[in-house]
Design a protein around this motif. Structure first.
Motif, PDB file in Angstrom:
ATOM      1  N   ASP A   1      -4.317  26.574  57.869  1.00 47.50           N
ATOM      2  CA  ASP A   1      -2.996  25.974  58.035  1.00 47.50           C
ATOM      3  C   ASP A   1      -2.773  25.519  59.474  1.00 47.50           C
ATOM      4  O   ASP A   1      -2.203  24.442  59.724  1.00 47.50           O
ATOM      5  CB  ASP A   1      -1.908  26.975  57.639  1.00 47.50           C
ATOM      6  CG  ASP A   1      -1.817  27.187  56.138  1.00 47.50           C
ATOM      7  OD1 ASP A   1      -2.446  26.399  55.396  1.00 47.50           O
ATOM      8  OD2 ASP A   1      -1.126  28.135  55.712  1.00 47.50           O
ATOM      9  N   ALA A   2      -3.200  26.352  60.427  1.00 48.90           N
ATOM     10  CA  ALA A   2      -3.063  25.980  61.842  1.00 48.90           C
ATOM     11  C   ALA A   2      -3.866  24.722  62.147  1.00 48.90           C
ATOM     12  O   ALA A   2      -3.423  23.849  62.900  1.00 48.90           O
ATOM     13  CB  ALA A   2      -3.511  27.129  62.738  1.00 48.90           C
ATOM     14  N   LEU A   3      -5.032  24.602  61.535  1.00 53.29           N
ATOM     15  CA  LEU A   3      -5.868  23.419  61.743  1.00 53.29           C
ATOM     16  C   LEU A   3      -5.198  22.178  61.156  1.00 53.29           C
ATOM     17  O   LEU A   3      -5.202  21.109  61.775  1.00 53.29           O
ATOM     18  CB  LEU A   3      -7.241  23.632  61.113  1.00 53.29           C
ATOM     19  CG  LEU A   3      -8.230  22.466  61.238  1.00 53.29           C
ATOM     20  CD1 LEU A   3      -8.505  22.145  62.696  1.00 53.29           C
ATOM     21  CD2 LEU A   3      -9.530  22.775  60.501  1.00 53.29           C
ATOM     22  N   LEU A   4      -4.614  22.305  59.971  1.00 56.16           N
ATOM     23  CA  LEU A   4      -3.930  21.165  59.356  1.00 56.16           C
ATOM     24  C   LEU A   4      -2.767  20.682  60.229  1.00 56.16           C
ATOM     25  O   LEU A   4      -2.546  19.474  60.370  1.00 56.16           O
ATOM     26  CB  LEU A   4      -3.419  21.540  57.968  1.00 56.16           C
ATOM     27  CG  LEU A   4      -4.486  21.724  56.880  1.00 56.16           C
ATOM     28  CD1 LEU A   4      -3.855  22.299  55.621  1.00 56.16           C
ATOM     29  CD2 LEU A   4      -5.178  20.405  56.571  1.00 56.16           C
TER      30      LEU A   4
ATOM     31  N   ARG B   1       1.087  13.627  54.480  1.00 56.92           N
ATOM     32  CA  ARG B   1       0.157  14.603  53.905  1.00 56.92           C
ATOM     33  C   ARG B   1       0.439  14.686  52.417  1.00 56.92           C
ATOM     34  O   ARG B   1       1.566  14.961  52.004  1.00 56.92           O
ATOM     35  CB  ARG B   1       0.331  15.978  54.548  1.00 56.92           C
ATOM     36  CG  ARG B   1      -0.604  17.030  53.937  1.00 56.92           C
ATOM     37  CD  ARG B   1      -0.449  18.382  54.608  1.00 56.92           C
ATOM     38  NE  ARG B   1      -1.281  19.381  53.972  1.00 56.92           N
ATOM     39  CZ  ARG B   1      -0.844  20.541  53.480  1.00 56.92           C
ATOM     40  NH1 ARG B   1       0.440  20.851  53.559  1.00 56.92           N
ATOM     41  NH2 ARG B   1      -1.671  21.395  52.914  1.00 56.92           N
ATOM     42  N   LEU B   2      -0.597  14.455  51.618  1.00 58.00           N
ATOM     43  CA  LEU B   2      -0.432  14.481  50.167  1.00 58.00           C
ATOM     44  C   LEU B   2      -0.625  15.875  49.594  1.00 58.00           C
ATOM     45  O   LEU B   2      -0.264  16.143  48.456  1.00 58.00           O
ATOM     46  CB  LEU B   2      -1.404  13.501  49.509  1.00 58.00           C
ATOM     47  CG  LEU B   2      -1.254  12.027  49.891  1.00 58.00           C
ATOM     48  CD1 LEU B   2      -2.115  11.166  48.992  1.00 58.00           C
ATOM     49  CD2 LEU B   2       0.198  11.589  49.807  1.00 58.00           C
TER      50      LEU B   2
ATOM     51  N   SER C   1      -2.567  17.053  62.031  1.00 63.74           N
ATOM     52  CA  SER C   1      -1.383  16.211  61.847  1.00 63.74           C
ATOM     53  C   SER C   1      -0.859  15.698  63.174  1.00 63.74           C
ATOM     54  O   SER C   1      -0.489  14.527  63.308  1.00 63.74           O
ATOM     55  CB  SER C   1      -0.279  16.996  61.130  1.00 63.74           C
ATOM     56  OG  SER C   1      -0.689  17.391  59.847  1.00 63.74           O
ATOM     57  N   ARG C   2      -0.829  16.580  64.177  1.00 58.41           N
ATOM     58  CA  ARG C   2      -0.341  16.162  65.497  1.00 58.41           C
ATOM     59  C   ARG C   2      -1.263  15.104  66.099  1.00 58.41           C
ATOM     60  O   ARG C   2      -0.785  14.132  66.711  1.00 58.41           O
ATOM     61  CB  ARG C   2      -0.234  17.372  66.428  1.00 58.41           C
ATOM     62  CG  ARG C   2       0.902  18.323  66.065  1.00 58.41           C
ATOM     63  CD  ARG C   2       1.151  19.340  67.164  1.00 58.41           C
ATOM     64  NE  ARG C   2       0.043  20.276  67.305  1.00 58.41           N
ATOM     65  CZ  ARG C   2      -0.046  21.431  66.650  1.00 58.41           C
ATOM     66  NH1 ARG C   2       0.911  21.774  65.783  1.00 58.41           N
ATOM     67  NH2 ARG C   2      -1.076  22.234  66.839  1.00 58.41           N
TER      68      ARG C   2
ATOM     69  N   PRO D   1       6.310  20.542  53.963  1.00 55.36           N
ATOM     70  CA  PRO D   1       6.853  21.733  54.622  1.00 55.36           C
ATOM     71  C   PRO D   1       5.919  22.369  55.644  1.00 55.36           C
ATOM     72  O   PRO D   1       6.380  23.016  56.577  1.00 55.36           O
ATOM     73  CB  PRO D   1       7.123  22.695  53.448  1.00 55.36           C
ATOM     74  CG  PRO D   1       6.256  22.209  52.330  1.00 55.36           C
ATOM     75  CD  PRO D   1       6.163  20.725  52.509  1.00 55.36           C
ATOM     76  N   LEU D   2       4.604  22.192  55.505  1.00 52.22           N
ATOM     77  CA  LEU D   2       3.673  22.805  56.448  1.00 52.22           C
ATOM     78  C   LEU D   2       3.577  22.019  57.744  1.00 52.22           C
ATOM     79  O   LEU D   2       3.690  22.577  58.837  1.00 52.22           O
ATOM     80  CB  LEU D   2       2.278  22.930  55.816  1.00 52.22           C
ATOM     81  CG  LEU D   2       1.187  23.475  56.747  1.00 52.22           C
ATOM     82  CD1 LEU D   2       1.496  24.921  57.150  1.00 52.22           C
ATOM     83  CD2 LEU D   2      -0.187  23.394  56.085  1.00 52.22           C
TER      84      LEU D   2
END
Length: 310
Positions: free
Chosen positions: A201-204, A223-224, A208-209, A150-151
């Motif tokens: 969260d913004a860094l994750l 992402r686990l 991801s991008r 979801p993140l």
């Protein structure tokens, strides 16, 4: 309930070989406020029109020469998921009413018809159709949520395991190899502690991008949880292909991040498991990649390690 404006904007197709009936129904609908009304006197064109525009309702005359309404409905059936035919049948033959419903029409109205009754049936069928579409869209959203983090929007563990099992099966069938990379951000806890969870969260999301941008289209980034990611690499030719991808990811992730006027730096450590050398099933390959990640962390971080052959 469906919003009245949405019903009035729904797309409608009127099919009747009688031009006077066609013009009458089209004018009646537009006068009632329906704005997306098409009409055709050619029953052979209905399937192509519906395939292109996906009408919310097809008002269909059952008695037409050469190709009747029952043939038209048979042609529509393969286009509609679950064989849901959004058809309001028009008929002057009482014996055709039951057959129309058995053929998939959602309702019927007898000719000559009463305009208020006709418009009420049109409104009711459009409301049912739009509710049906909303229900299907909601189901698709729930399925997407069940398979994605979801993140970040990346694949979650469930989808990862499915893709990994598929990649192993393909490699086994083709007597080839594939790889899995277990990734963990270096020092992510300190970023959360210093800058807050919102920045974390913004860094994750940003990581991801970059991961998605670094891999091939056929690869899966998952992402686990926390700062742990997994990348599957199907269709590789050698261990060298996995090593090259690891180097590419290390370079992509380590570039500084500008988040809310803050410049943050983070690196990543990678453990690589190769099928079939490191493991021959999902569990064995995941454990091998995880152990290799541990070795990468011990060796100084911002590097990769490959699991040994079993």
């Amino acid at each position: 309930m469906v919003d009245a404006g949405k019903i009035r904007n729904a797309s409608i197709l009127v099919v009747d070989d009688d031009e006077q009936n066609l013009l009458l129904i089209e004018q009646m609908l537009k006068t009632a406020g329906y704005v997306c009304v098409d009409a055709t006197s050619d029953p052979h064109a209905v399937s192509d029109l519906h395939r292109a525009k996906r009408y919310s309702l097809i008002i269909l005359d059952l008695q037409m020469p050469e190709m009747d309404g029952f043939d038209v409905m048979e042609g529509l059936r393969p286009i509609e998921a679950g064989s849901y035919l959004p058809v309001l049948a028009l008929t002057g033959q009482p014996s055709h009413k039951l057959r129309a419903l058995e053929s998939g029409a959602k309702d019927f109205i007898s000719k000559p018809f009463d305009p208020p009754e006709f418009l009420t049936r049109v409104n009711n069928l459009l409301e049912v159709r739009l509710l049906h579409e909303e229900s299907r869209e909601h189901a698709r959203m729930l399925e997407a949520l069940a398979l994605h983090d979801p993140l970040t929007g990346m694949a979650n563990r469930r989808l990862l395991l499915d893709r990994l099992a598929m990649a192993i099966a393909q490699a086994k069938r083709g007597k080839g190899c594939m790889a899995i990379m277990y990734l963990d951000l270096d020092g992510f806890k300190s970023i959360n502690d210093m800058h807050g969870h919102a920045a974390g969260d913004a860094l994750l999301k940003a990581v991801s991008r970059r991961l998605s941008g670094a891999v091939r289209e056929e690869d899966t980034v998952a992402r686990l949880g926390g700062d742990e990611f997994v990348v599957t690499l199907p269709h590789i030719h050698s261990t060298g292909d996995a090593m090259g991808m690891a180097q590419k990811i290390l370079g992509a992730v380590s570039k500084p991040y500008d988040l809310d006027a803050k410049s943050l730096a983070v690196t990543i450590s990678i453990g690589i498991g190769i099928y079939p050398q490191s493991g021959k099933d999902v569990d064995a390959l995941m454990k091998a990649a995880d152990a290799a990640l541990y070795e990468a962390k011990r060796a100084g971080k911002n590097i990769y390690r490959i699991a040994p052959d079993t």
